[in-house]
Design an enzyme around this catalytic site. Structure first.
Site, PDB file in Angstrom:
ATOM      1  N   LYS A  44      -4.535   4.455   4.779  1.00 25.29           N
ATOM      2  CA  LYS A  44      -5.077   3.388   5.602  1.00 25.29           C
ATOM      3  C   LYS A  44      -6.524   3.049   5.269  1.00 25.29           C
ATOM      4  O   LYS A  44      -7.042   2.038   5.730  1.00 25.29           O
ATOM      5  CB  LYS A  44      -4.917   3.704   7.087  1.00 25.29           C
ATOM      6  CG  LYS A  44      -3.516   4.045   7.509  1.00 25.29           C
ATOM      7  CD  LYS A  44      -2.430   3.077   7.050  1.00 25.29           C
ATOM      8  CE  LYS A  44      -2.426   1.736   7.650  1.00 25.29           C
ATOM      9  NZ  LYS A  44      -1.319   1.490   8.584  1.00 25.29           N
ATOM     10  N   SER A 286       4.446  12.351   7.920  1.00 24.16           N
ATOM     11  CA  SER A 286       5.142  11.213   7.308  1.00 24.16           C
ATOM     12  C   SER A 286       5.319  11.436   5.804  1.00 24.16           C
ATOM     13  O   SER A 286       6.234  10.877   5.198  1.00 24.16           O
ATOM     14  CB  SER A 286       4.411   9.898   7.585  1.00 24.16           C
ATOM     15  OG  SER A 286       3.190   9.847   6.894  1.00 24.16           O
TER      16      SER A 286
END
Ligand code: PMP
Length: 350
Positions: A44, A286
């Protein structure tokens, strides 16, 4: 990527692609792109850089203006870093269930953190951020709809993959989705330049929105107007909010996705631990989930296939979560016996 940089933001991207040596089935080659190498440890950081720089260029973000975003954590941490380096105050709005490490990291970077109740789900945190932005004239990053999200992956992550695999086979690309920025940005380029590469996405088995197939209801601006009926709370932080983001919708509408592989939380935790213990690749939940899906693809793939997956962040962000639930802080019986097998510096058992 080594050498001198003008500021920390310039170090975002250009992450290594590392071969999976011990966990990959013998008949295939597996590679993982390690986004933990970004300055604040996640994929991100790219989105944060992409959205802020696009808003600076368009004039939508004014010098010193406050930035706000609804975020599951990694986006907030990335934005906190970019905003600190560029001199924008930053406010992160997140659901109370995301890990404590994330809140503390953002505050350490100078951000303010506003928590929203888990009952209000992902859409609740988005609505709170939107309301605060409108009431105060702040710039909202809008990661779920902002075109700069997939654009930054098209222009950075995808280009890095293209150059790493230039002239070589790449049969499968495997990625999960949160906003869908990683998947959509890379898929745009793969579909145009490597049409033979199969694009596999993955999602929690208990919140399998794409597998479900029902359409997401949206407002005129493309944002979701309500929770998707197939959603339920899940353990894979950063993945699959309670709606299909507009950024991910592009991959569906353009037929980019060849297959959706659902993954369980248990498979995600054990794949993350296997990556750490057998490859030395330390990454988050994840990542375990993505790797579990990539292994599933690998087992079914033809001999000689080449599989690439993206691993979004670092395991250090999950010390307080179930990922570390089985990791002991105290000495085990075996460790006590080792400690007592020689005379020096022995602890006494209490
Ligand atoms: N994993 C983690 C840990 C994340 O924070 C995110 C971003 N929310 C993703 C995966 C998914 O990335 P993207 O938003 O690009 O789909």
């Amino acid at each position: 990527m080594r050498g001198k940089f003008d500021n920390i933001v310039a170090t975002v991207g250009d992450t290594p692609i590392v071969k999976i040596n011990r966990l990959a089935p013998d008949h295939v080659t597996m590679w993982a792109k390690l986004e933990a190498f970004n300055p604040l440890g996640s994929v991100k950081d790219r989105l944060a850089m992409g959205i802020i720089e696009a808003a600076e260029a368009s004039g939508e973000l004014r010098p010193g203006q406050t930035v706000i975003e609804a975020t599951s954590g990694n986006t907030g941490i990335g934005l906190a870093m970019v905003c600190a380096a560029k001199g924008y105050p930053f406010i992160s709005v997140m659901v109370e269930t995301f890990s404590v490490e994330r809140r503390k990291l953002m505050r350490f970077l100078g951000a303010k953190v506003i928590l929203t109740p888990k009952g209000a789900k992902g859409l609740g945190m988005v609505a709170k951020a939107r309301e605060l932005a409108e009431a105060n004239g702040w710039f909202m990053a809008r990661q779920f709809e902002n075109p700069a999200n997939a654009d930054v992956h098209e222009h950075t992550t995808a280009r890095e993959i293209m150059s790493a695999f230039e002239g070589e086979r790449l049969d499968y690309f495997v990625s999960g989705y949160g906003t869908g920025g990683t998947m959509t940005g890379i898929a745009r380029v793969l579909r145009a330049e490597r049409p033979e590469t199969k694009i596999i996405t993955t999602e929690p088995d208990g919140a399998a929105l794409l597998s479900d197939g029902r359409a997401q209801e949206r407002r005129e601006d493309g944002s979701a107007s309500g929770s998707h009926p197939a959603w339920a709370p899940h353990m894979i932080q950063g993945w699959t909010p309670d709606f299909i983001p507009l950024v991910a919708q592009e991959s569906i509408d353009n037929g980019y996705i060849d297959e959706v592989v659902p993954v369980s939380a248990e498979a995600s935790f054990s794949a993350a631990q296997a990556l750490a213990q057998q490859e030395g690749i330390f990454c988050g939940i994840s990542c375990g989930a993505t790797f579990a899906a990539a292994l599933d693809v690998a087992k079914r793939a033809d001999a000689g296939s080449v599989i690439l997956c993206t691993l979004p962040d670092t395991g250090e962000r999950y010390l307080s979560t179930p990922l570390f639930a089985d990791i002991e802080a105290e000495m085990t019986e075996q460790e006590w016996q080792m400690a007592h097998s020689t005379p020096t510096a022995q602890l006494e058992r209490s």
